[in-house]
Design a protein around this motif. Sequence first.
Motif, PDB file in Angstrom:
ATOM      1  N   ASN A 182     -40.115  90.346  93.560  1.00 15.77           N
ATOM      2  CA  ASN A 182     -41.527  90.308  93.199  1.00 15.77           C
ATOM      3  C   ASN A 182     -41.688  90.349  91.680  1.00 15.77           C
ATOM      4  OD1 ASN A 182     -44.368  90.407  94.213  1.00 15.77           O
ATOM      5  ND2 ASN A 182     -44.380  92.304  93.014  1.00 15.77           N
ATOM      6  N   SER A 183     -40.876  91.172  91.019  1.00 12.01           N
ATOM      7  CA  SER A 183     -40.944  91.255  89.561  1.00 12.01           C
ATOM      8  C   SER A 183     -40.497  89.954  88.918  1.00 12.01           C
ATOM      9  CB  SER A 183     -40.072  92.411  89.067  1.00 12.01           C
ATOM     10  OG  SER A 183     -40.057  92.472  87.660  1.00 12.01           O
ATOM     11  N   ALA A 184     -39.431  89.354  89.465  1.00 10.56           N
ATOM     12  CA  ALA A 184     -38.931  88.104  88.896  1.00 10.56           C
ATOM     13  C   ALA A 184     -39.937  86.972  89.033  1.00 10.56           C
ATOM     14  CB  ALA A 184     -37.621  87.720  89.582  1.00 10.56           C
ATOM     15  N   VAL A 185     -40.691  86.968  90.122  1.00  8.94           N
ATOM     16  CA  VAL A 185     -41.637  85.883  90.384  1.00  8.94           C
ATOM     17  C   VAL A 185     -42.957  86.090  89.653  1.00  8.94           C
ATOM     18  CG1 VAL A 185     -43.028  84.798  92.197  1.00  8.94           C
ATOM     19  CG2 VAL A 185     -40.601  85.278  92.591  1.00  8.94           C
ATOM     20  N   THR A 186     -43.454  87.319  89.655  1.00  8.56           N
ATOM     21  CA  THR A 186     -44.784  87.586  89.080  1.00  8.56           C
ATOM     22  C   THR A 186     -44.723  88.051  87.637  1.00  8.56           C
ATOM     23  OG1 THR A 186     -44.793  89.911  89.772  1.00  8.56           O
ATOM     24  CG2 THR A 186     -45.588  88.270  91.367  1.00  8.56           C
ATOM     25  N   LEU A 187     -43.513  88.385  87.156  1.00  8.78           N
ATOM     26  CA  LEU A 187     -43.315  88.921  85.799  1.00  8.78           C
ATOM     27  C   LEU A 187     -43.992  90.273  85.610  1.00  8.78           C
ATOM     28  CD1 LEU A 187     -43.688  85.677  83.623  1.00  8.78           C
ATOM     29  CD2 LEU A 187     -41.662  86.632  84.748  1.00  8.78           C
ATOM     30  N   GLN A 188     -44.272  90.950  86.730  1.00  2.00           N
ATOM     31  CA  GLN A 188     -44.803  92.304  86.660  1.00  2.00           C
ATOM     32  C   GLN A 188     -43.635  93.295  86.616  1.00  2.00           C
ATOM     33  OE1 GLN A 188     -48.177  93.016  86.475  1.00  2.00           O
ATOM     34  NE2 GLN A 188     -48.258  90.785  86.227  1.00  2.00           N
ATOM     35  N   PRO A 189     -43.828  94.469  86.006  1.00  2.00           N
ATOM     36  CA  PRO A 189     -42.738  95.447  85.929  1.00  2.00           C
ATOM     37  C   PRO A 189     -42.268  95.875  87.315  1.00  2.00           C
ATOM     38  CG  PRO A 189     -44.506  96.034  84.423  1.00  2.00           C
ATOM     39  CD  PRO A 189     -45.036  94.927  85.284  1.00  2.00           C
ATOM     40  N   ALA A 190     -40.971  96.087  87.437  1.00  2.00           N
ATOM     41  CA  ALA A 190     -40.393  96.584  88.684  1.00  2.00           C
ATOM     42  C   ALA A 190     -40.120  98.066  88.538  1.00  2.00           C
ATOM     43  CB  ALA A 190     -39.097  95.846  88.993  1.00  2.00           C
ATOM     44  N   THR A 191     -40.574  98.842  89.503  1.00  2.00           N
ATOM     45  CA  THR A 191     -40.335 100.276  89.502  1.00  2.00           C
ATOM     46  C   THR A 191     -39.176 100.584  90.430  1.00  2.00           C
ATOM     47  OG1 THR A 191     -42.685 100.731  89.116  1.00  2.00           O
ATOM     48  CG2 THR A 191     -41.337 102.540  89.911  1.00  2.00           C
ATOM     49  N   ILE A 192     -38.090 101.107  89.870  1.00  2.00           N
ATOM     50  CA  ILE A 192     -36.948 101.491  90.679  1.00  2.00           C
ATOM     51  C   ILE A 192     -36.569 102.927  90.341  1.00  2.00           C
ATOM     52  CG2 ILE A 192     -36.096  99.124  90.844  1.00  2.00           C
ATOM     53  CD1 ILE A 192     -33.988  99.840  88.775  1.00  2.00           C
ATOM     54  N   ARG A 298     -37.883  82.190  97.455  1.00  2.00           N
ATOM     55  CA  ARG A 298     -38.686  81.051  97.905  1.00  2.00           C
ATOM     56  C   ARG A 298     -39.831  81.505  98.813  1.00  2.00           C
ATOM     57  NH1 ARG A 298     -36.399  76.012  97.035  1.00  2.00           N
ATOM     58  NH2 ARG A 298     -34.281  76.077  96.181  1.00  2.00           N
ATOM     59  N   ALA A 299     -39.571  82.505  99.641  1.00  2.00           N
ATOM     60  CA  ALA A 299     -40.624  83.035 100.509  1.00  2.00           C
ATOM     61  C   ALA A 299     -41.733  83.672  99.689  1.00  2.00           C
ATOM     62  CB  ALA A 299     -40.037  84.055 101.477  1.00  2.00           C
ATOM     63  N   ARG A 300     -41.365  84.377  98.624  1.00  2.00           N
ATOM     64  CA  ARG A 300     -42.358  85.006  97.766  1.00  2.00           C
ATOM     65  C   ARG A 300     -43.164  83.943  97.015  1.00  2.00           C
ATOM     66  NH1 ARG A 300     -46.391  87.934  96.853  1.00  2.00           N
ATOM     67  NH2 ARG A 300     -46.373  89.326  95.047  1.00  2.00           N
ATOM     68  N   LEU A 301     -42.509  82.917  96.520  1.00  2.00           N
ATOM     69  CA  LEU A 301     -43.209  81.835  95.830  1.00  2.00           C
ATOM     70  C   LEU A 301     -44.160  81.112  96.778  1.00  2.00           C
ATOM     71  CD1 LEU A 301     -40.263  80.398  93.714  1.00  2.00           C
ATOM     72  CD2 LEU A 301     -42.341  81.469  92.811  1.00  2.00           C
ATOM     73  N   ASP A 302     -43.697  80.915  98.022  1.00  2.00           N
ATOM     74  CA  ASP A 302     -44.551  80.265  99.009  1.00  2.00           C
ATOM     75  C   ASP A 302     -45.768  81.112  99.324  1.00  2.00           C
ATOM     76  OD1 ASP A 302     -44.990  78.166 101.113  1.00  2.00           O
ATOM     77  OD2 ASP A 302     -44.770  79.896 102.429  1.00  2.00           O
ATOM     78  N   LEU A 303     -45.558  82.445  99.385  1.00  2.00           N
ATOM     79  CA  LEU A 303     -46.679  83.347  99.650  1.00  2.00           C
ATOM     80  C   LEU A 303     -47.716  83.263  98.532  1.00  2.00           C
ATOM     81  CD1 LEU A 303     -47.757  85.630 101.502  1.00  2.00           C
ATOM     82  CD2 LEU A 303     -46.530  87.240 100.050  1.00  2.00           C
ATOM     83  N   LEU A 304     -47.232  83.214  97.285  1.00  3.62           N
ATOM     84  CA  LEU A 304     -48.160  83.101  96.152  1.00  3.62           C
ATOM     85  C   LEU A 304     -48.880  81.758  96.156  1.00  3.62           C
ATOM     86  CD1 LEU A 304     -45.996  84.682  93.303  1.00  3.62           C
ATOM     87  CD2 LEU A 304     -48.034  85.668  94.381  1.00  3.62           C
ATOM     88  N   THR A 305     -48.152  80.705  96.517  1.00  3.16           N
ATOM     89  CA  THR A 305     -48.753  79.368  96.538  1.00  3.16           C
ATOM     90  C   THR A 305     -49.873  79.281  97.555  1.00  3.16           C
ATOM     91  OG1 THR A 305     -46.660  78.370  95.876  1.00  3.16           O
ATOM     92  CG2 THR A 305     -48.271  76.915  96.910  1.00  3.16           C
ATOM     93  N   ARG A 306     -49.668  79.949  98.705  1.00  4.10           N
ATOM     94  CA  ARG A 306     -50.686  79.919  99.755  1.00  4.10           C
ATOM     95  C   ARG A 306     -51.790  80.935  99.521  1.00  4.10           C
ATOM     96  NH1 ARG A 306     -48.786  81.850 104.015  1.00  4.10           N
ATOM     97  NH2 ARG A 306     -46.599  82.294 103.537  1.00  4.10           N
ATOM     98  N   GLY A 307     -51.672  81.703  98.428  1.00  2.17           N
ATOM     99  CA  GLY A 307     -52.723  82.653  98.088  1.00  2.17           C
ATOM    100  C   GLY A 307     -52.686  83.902  98.912  1.00  2.17           C
TER     101      GLY A 307
END
Length: 307
Positions: A182-192, A298-307
């Motif tokens: 999710n962080s790699a796709v959205t460029l949001q910080p990842a909390t670990i 790819r599943a995450r990108l597809d989810l974002l593409t479909r809104g």
Amino acid sequence: MASAARRWIIGRGLLGEAVARSRSDTPFSVPVDWTDAERTKQTLSSALTDFLAPSGVHEIYWCAGKGVTSTPRERLQQEVAVFESFLAALGRTSAESDAVVVLFLSSSVGGAYGGAVGGPFTEHSPAAPASAYGEAKLDMERLASAYGEAHGWRTVIGRLTNLYGPGQDLSKGQGLISTLVNSAVTLQPATIYVSLDTLRDYIYEDDAAAVISASAARARQLGAGETVTKIIGTGRAVSVGAIIGELRRLRRRSGFSLVGQGAAVGQALDLRVRSEVWPDLDAVIGTNLPEGLDRVMRARLDLLTRG
């Protein structure tokens, strides 16, 4: 016992859905309200009569549970109580049936060996839980074995490593890989909450389901009341840092913004494992980490593409 078994998969999250599609038959199913423990117990108990009605082999896969290492002990014990209630009901109902019962329980490598040192750990390594989560998982293992022995079921306890795949609800950021993707796709910080050199074994959802299905089929050959514990993982541990490096390569981006790093309660630094029980079944594992990460991304990108 060589005929096709009737299946009931209890808990249809990431693992349960993967187990369901591991074979072409349609599993037995009833709607379950998991928000109310008493209602859950009643629903599962009532459904047993219908499930066990035909003769033959009946496979039950317990893949339910929302607990993680940070879950309060009280909530974890509720899950244990629901499981024990189901086992008690299964014992009463199966006593009135000629069905052969194969029970699979989804357990956890992290729960069993969270406090152990000196990996890689095998099925013969002493369990050492480091959290209430691990204690609850071991409680469920003991219950499954005890009830299975008392009622003549064939029981398989699957200690799973870190499960991941597109079947996870990526919008909720569940799981380390889902969080990092999710962080790699959205460029949001990842909390670990673990250090970057933490070693874990990651198994793709469909690979885990294939091993589980093969283990349940193998379990039909066990003696009545016998229990087998098997580690379900790839046998190849990687660090958090290595996963980040692979995601950078896949996305062709250099940046990861990480917050909240540090040792978490109940999280061991090294959880390398090696299965010594039915190791031939591990041949069905065919998804390497780069392939799996690519599918999740790819599943995450597809989810974002479909809104």
